[in-house]
Design an enzyme around this catalytic site. Structure first.
Site, PDB file in Angstrom:
ATOM      1  N   GLY A   1       0.792  -1.222   0.000  1.00  0.00           N
ATOM      2  CA  GLY A   1       0.000   0.000   0.000  1.00  0.00           C
ATOM      3  C   GLY A   1       0.824   1.271   0.000  1.00  0.00           C
ATOM      4  O   GLY A   1       0.498   2.236  -0.709  1.00  0.00           O
TER       5      GLY A   1
ATOM      6  N   GLN B   1      -7.830   0.429   2.892  1.00  0.00           N
ATOM      7  CA  GLN B   1      -8.741  -0.069   3.918  1.00  0.00           C
ATOM      8  C   GLN B   1     -10.122  -0.414   3.376  1.00  0.00           C
ATOM      9  O   GLN B   1     -10.890  -1.108   4.048  1.00  0.00           O
ATOM     10  CB  GLN B   1      -8.883   0.965   5.046  1.00  0.00           C
ATOM     11  CG  GLN B   1      -7.650   1.121   5.915  1.00  0.00           C
ATOM     12  CD  GLN B   1      -7.314  -0.121   6.732  1.00  0.00           C
ATOM     13  OE1 GLN B   1      -8.139  -1.004   6.935  1.00  0.00           O
ATOM     14  NE2 GLN B   1      -6.081  -0.189   7.213  1.00  0.00           N
TER      15      GLN B   1
ATOM     16  N   SER C   1      -3.876  -3.063  -1.173  1.00  0.00           N
ATOM     17  CA  SER C   1      -2.823  -3.846  -0.528  1.00  0.00           C
ATOM     18  C   SER C   1      -3.306  -5.252  -0.234  1.00  0.00           C
ATOM     19  O   SER C   1      -4.480  -5.482   0.066  1.00  0.00           O
ATOM     20  CB  SER C   1      -2.387  -3.159   0.769  1.00  0.00           C
ATOM     21  OG  SER C   1      -1.404  -3.908   1.436  1.00  0.00           O
TER      22      SER C   1
ATOM     23  N   HIS D   1      -2.096  -7.542   2.252  1.00  0.00           N
ATOM     24  CA  HIS D   1      -2.168  -8.070   3.613  1.00  0.00           C
ATOM     25  C   HIS D   1      -3.337  -7.516   4.432  1.00  0.00           C
ATOM     26  O   HIS D   1      -3.534  -7.912   5.582  1.00  0.00           O
ATOM     27  CB  HIS D   1      -0.845  -7.839   4.354  1.00  0.00           C
ATOM     28  CG  HIS D   1      -0.600  -6.430   4.787  1.00  0.00           C
ATOM     29  ND1 HIS D   1      -0.690  -6.027   6.096  1.00  0.00           N
ATOM     30  CD2 HIS D   1      -0.239  -5.338   4.088  1.00  0.00           C
ATOM     31  CE1 HIS D   1      -0.398  -4.746   6.190  1.00  0.00           C
ATOM     32  NE2 HIS D   1      -0.118  -4.298   4.980  1.00  0.00           N
TER      33      HIS D   1
ATOM     34  N   CYS E   1       1.583   2.296  10.998  1.00  0.00           N
ATOM     35  CA  CYS E   1       2.683   3.063  10.412  1.00  0.00           C
ATOM     36  C   CYS E   1       3.171   4.174  11.341  1.00  0.00           C
ATOM     37  O   CYS E   1       4.242   4.732  11.149  1.00  0.00           O
ATOM     38  CB  CYS E   1       2.248   3.663   9.077  1.00  0.00           C
ATOM     39  SG  CYS E   1       1.868   2.421   7.836  1.00  0.00           S
TER      40      CYS E   1
END
Length: 395
Positions: A69, A177, A197, A199, A325
């Protein structure tokens, strides 16, 4: 262990893991190689590109695979900006974006580009009116996330896209998300690029993708890049991409049942916490049209989020205090700053994020441990009469 940090990452599904192993064993050749084994791997890669594109109503030649991402966000924005920078010097984003997006716009500012950072209301939603007022004749690019990772607020992407298209402004959205959780239809979103993304949808880490409309001008960031149509350098992660595609297909096909179940779990948690509801703030609001049920941003009066995290962790419950993050940083979360919270309010924030394997029993146990943490912290005996008295005095 009760895992309630799915917004940070999800466990890899058994199906995706099996596909990863098989692809690693049978499709190990470089898809750019001209021999038969290379062509065999290329065919698998093309199949994955086609399947993934169909999930978002795109064309296969509009999908570019990345390492995740963060790279998707940065490289998409860099490529779009390079393709339109000669047309103006003004860009737009929001105060609620992921750090990877924020860093891109901060770098643009350092190089003399004018950046407008849109504010949000108390639930985290931007104002379409404010967006329209911020548009200028030299506005060339905007990046506005679809769903916030900390509080789960959903931005009106379709309305935003229509407005920006009307004014000829390129539009990118961080959909990390939202992908696999709510429908994404790029053909009706009036959008130029999105980032997703692996994962976050029960696929492997280190894999992601960018959708770039075939009608949108962009330029390669790195010279002499041949991989992924010149979008990024480096040999692609074929096993990871195959597993990502498998996980993504599963997630999208289960979407309707999944979101219904997430709302049920969310309601159960809130109900189980009713004894201390007068102390709780739920961030992001309750409007189902503007809220992803999977993500529950909370604050409890008198309890720091870090304290709640550590307490629950001792009892085998995994939650977070915001975006992974930003973990370890002393500054308040991006979402809390964007919502205008005081330092004390921001420190109370923590996040519970639900997943497909979360059970009702786990939610009930988590609520039990959360209430025990509150009662212990305040030195309150856990009985009905005391709670009622405490509630009256706190009010």
């Amino acid at each position: 262990m009760i895992y309630l940090d799915h917004a940070a990452t999800t466990p890899m599904s058994r199906t995706a893991l099996d596909v990863y192993v098989k692809a690693a064993e049978e499709f190990f050749a470089n898809p750019s190689s001209l021999h038969e084994q290379g062509d065999k791997t290329k065919q698998l890669l093309d199949k994955c590109r086609s399947e993934l594109s169909q999930l978002i109503h795109a064309h296969s030649d509009e999908i570019y695979f990345t390492s995740g991402g963060t790279e998707s966000n940065i490289r998409a924005l860099q490529s779009l900006y390079l393709g339109c920078k000669d047309k103006g010097n003004h860009v737009i984003t929001t105060v609620l974006e992921h750090p990877s997006v924020q860093s891109f716009f901060v770098d643009l500012e350092k190089n003399g580009v004018e950046v407008t950072y849109l504010g949000v209301d108390t639930n985290g939603v931007i104002s379409i009116e404010e967006l329209e007022k911020s548009l200028r004749s030299d506005t060339i690019l905007a990046s506005i996330q679809h769903i916030n990772s900390e509080i789960g607020v959903i931005q009106p992407i379709r309305e935003i896209g229509n407005l920006l298209k009307k004014h000829g402004v390129l539009f990118h959205s961080d959909c990390v998300q939202s992908f696999g959780k709510i429908p994404i239809e790029v053909d009706t979103f009036s959008i130029d690029a999105i980032s997703i993304s692996s994962h976050k949808v029960y696929g492997p880490k280190g894999v992601g993708a960018v959708y770039l409309s075939r009608n949108t001008p962009w330029k390669a960031v790195d010279a002499f890049t041949s991989h992924e149509g010149g979008f990024r350098p480096g040999t692609v992660n074929t096993p990871g991409i195959a597993a990502f595609t498998t996980a993504a297909v599963d997630a999208v096909h289960q979407l309707d049942n999944s979101i219904k179940y997430m709302w049920e779990l969310r309601a159960l948690l809130i109900n189980e916490l009713s004894d201390i509801s007068h102390l709780i703030t739920i961030e992001g609001g309750t409007d189902s049209e503007k809220q992803l049920p999977h993500i529950i941003g909370l604050g409890i009066k008198g309890i720091e989020g870090q304290y709640m995290l550590l307490t629950l962790d001792r009892h085998g419950v995994c939650i977070s205090t915001g975006s992974a993050c930003q973990a370890g940083k002393q500054d308040p979360s991006i979402a809390m700053k964007a919502l205008g919270k005081s330092t004390q309010e921001a420190k109370r924030f923590f996040r519970i994020s639900l997943g497909r394997h979360t059970t009702q029993e786990e939610i009930i146990e988590t609520a039990k441990q959360m209430k025990a943490c509150v009662y212990e912290k305040e030195g309150i005996k856990h009985d009905r009469q005391t709670k009622m008295a405490w509630g009256r005095t706190e009010k």
